[in-house]
Design an enzyme around this catalytic site. Sequence first.
Site, PDB file in Angstrom:
ATOM      1  N   HIS A   7      38.954  33.905  25.405  1.00 61.21           N
ATOM      2  CA  HIS A   7      38.714  33.848  26.841  1.00 61.21           C
ATOM      3  C   HIS A   7      37.251  34.151  27.178  1.00 61.21           C
ATOM      4  O   HIS A   7      36.780  35.262  26.890  1.00 61.21           O
ATOM      5  CB  HIS A   7      39.638  34.877  27.502  1.00 61.21           C
ATOM      6  CG  HIS A   7      39.552  34.953  28.983  1.00 61.21           C
ATOM      7  ND1 HIS A   7      39.185  36.105  29.644  1.00 61.21           N
ATOM      8  CD2 HIS A   7      39.791  34.024  29.934  1.00 61.21           C
ATOM      9  CE1 HIS A   7      39.222  35.891  30.946  1.00 61.21           C
ATOM     10  NE2 HIS A   7      39.583  34.641  31.156  1.00 61.21           N
ATOM     11  N   HIS A  49      31.304  32.685  34.984  1.00 55.16           N
ATOM     12  CA  HIS A  49      32.601  32.892  35.642  1.00 55.16           C
ATOM     13  C   HIS A  49      32.494  33.090  37.153  1.00 55.16           C
ATOM     14  O   HIS A  49      33.144  32.402  37.940  1.00 55.16           O
ATOM     15  CB  HIS A  49      33.325  34.090  35.022  1.00 55.16           C
ATOM     16  CG  HIS A  49      34.629  34.393  35.694  1.00 55.16           C
ATOM     17  ND1 HIS A  49      34.736  35.233  36.784  1.00 55.16           N
ATOM     18  CD2 HIS A  49      35.874  33.936  35.446  1.00 55.16           C
ATOM     19  CE1 HIS A  49      35.991  35.282  37.166  1.00 55.16           C
ATOM     20  NE2 HIS A  49      36.708  34.510  36.374  1.00 55.16           N
TER      21      HIS A  49
HETATM   22  O1  G3P Z   1      41.565  29.950  32.318  1.00 56.54           O
HETATM   23  C1  G3P Z   1      42.184  31.182  32.180  1.00 56.54           C
HETATM   24  C2  G3P Z   1      41.466  32.256  32.940  1.00 56.54           C
HETATM   25  O2  G3P Z   1      40.108  32.227  32.589  1.00 56.54           O
HETATM   26  C3  G3P Z   1      41.597  32.127  34.418  1.00 56.54           C
HETATM   27  O3  G3P Z   1      41.075  33.192  35.116  1.00 56.54           O
HETATM   28  O4  G3P Z   1      39.373  34.330  36.417  1.00 56.54           O
HETATM   29  O5  G3P Z   1      39.380  34.592  33.946  1.00 56.54           O
HETATM   30  O6  G3P Z   1      38.683  32.446  34.959  1.00 56.54           O
HETATM   31  P1  G3P Z   1      39.561  33.660  35.103  1.00 56.54           P
HETATM   32 MG    MG Z   2      38.401  31.186  33.236  1.00 54.55          MG
END
Ligand code: G3P
Ligand code: MG
Length: 243
Positions: A7, A49
């Site tokens: 992630h 992000h």
């Molecule tokens: O794509 C999964 C996750 O990344 C979604 O939430 O806020 O971490 O981008 P966020």
């Molecule tokens: Mg994400």
Amino acid sequence: MTRNFAHRGYSGKYPENTTLAFRKAVEAGADGIELDVQLTRDGEPVIIHDELVDRTTDGTGRVKDFTLAELQALDASYIYTGQYGRNPIPTLREYCEFVKDLPIVTNIEMKTGVYEYLGMEEKVWAMIQEYHLEEKVIISSFNHFTILRMREIAPKLKYGFLSETWIVGAGRYCHEHGVPCYHPMFRNLTHEVVAELKKYGLEINTYTVNTEEDVRDLAAKGIDTVIGNFPELTRDVLASIQG
Ligand code: G3P
Ligand code: MG
């Protein structure tokens, strides 16, 4: 077999959404990398992000108000106080260069929840084609209009609807829109929800899974992909279950 996606790269240990975090995710044995894409003021897809640069860099302001040159002058690893040197915000192009010959799936999250970044769909699609990544990407977004728009221009790519809430009938919803993947927050994956998603044949890719207990639970439920900040931990837990 449950897959292991990193992630924002290996973000549990390295500065999120940087080339360093992506390289470390590959070294940690991740099957895939999730990253977040937005557009600069001069229209370049970049990997970050938040809509603001404030949390992850030494700058302040909105991503969309910076030119690429201005944005690349920032340090996206300043939180680590010099531990990893200076790490700029990568462009999507730099990432594609990095990943093009690797056996890594890339989950490109289109960060269009706050600003729509109209036209980003075309730019991302052009880059996927240029680097021949068509078979190695999953495009996801919390903004489901973005997904439907992008599918118009690139119907053969794999798409997923992201969700962070408890939706009744998510499997049916995805199915009715012809979207093959569902990307929920992992806590929402009760047996009832999983059964409904499987009834519609959905691929389930869930975030953000950071503990052994949760990796085990989700693997036991037959979830296709866990997306987490600690790809080494996920790798070891999955290896102990799946061999
Ligand atoms: O794509 C999964 C996750 O990344 C979604 O939430 O806020 O971490 O981008 P966020
Ligand atoms: Mg994400």
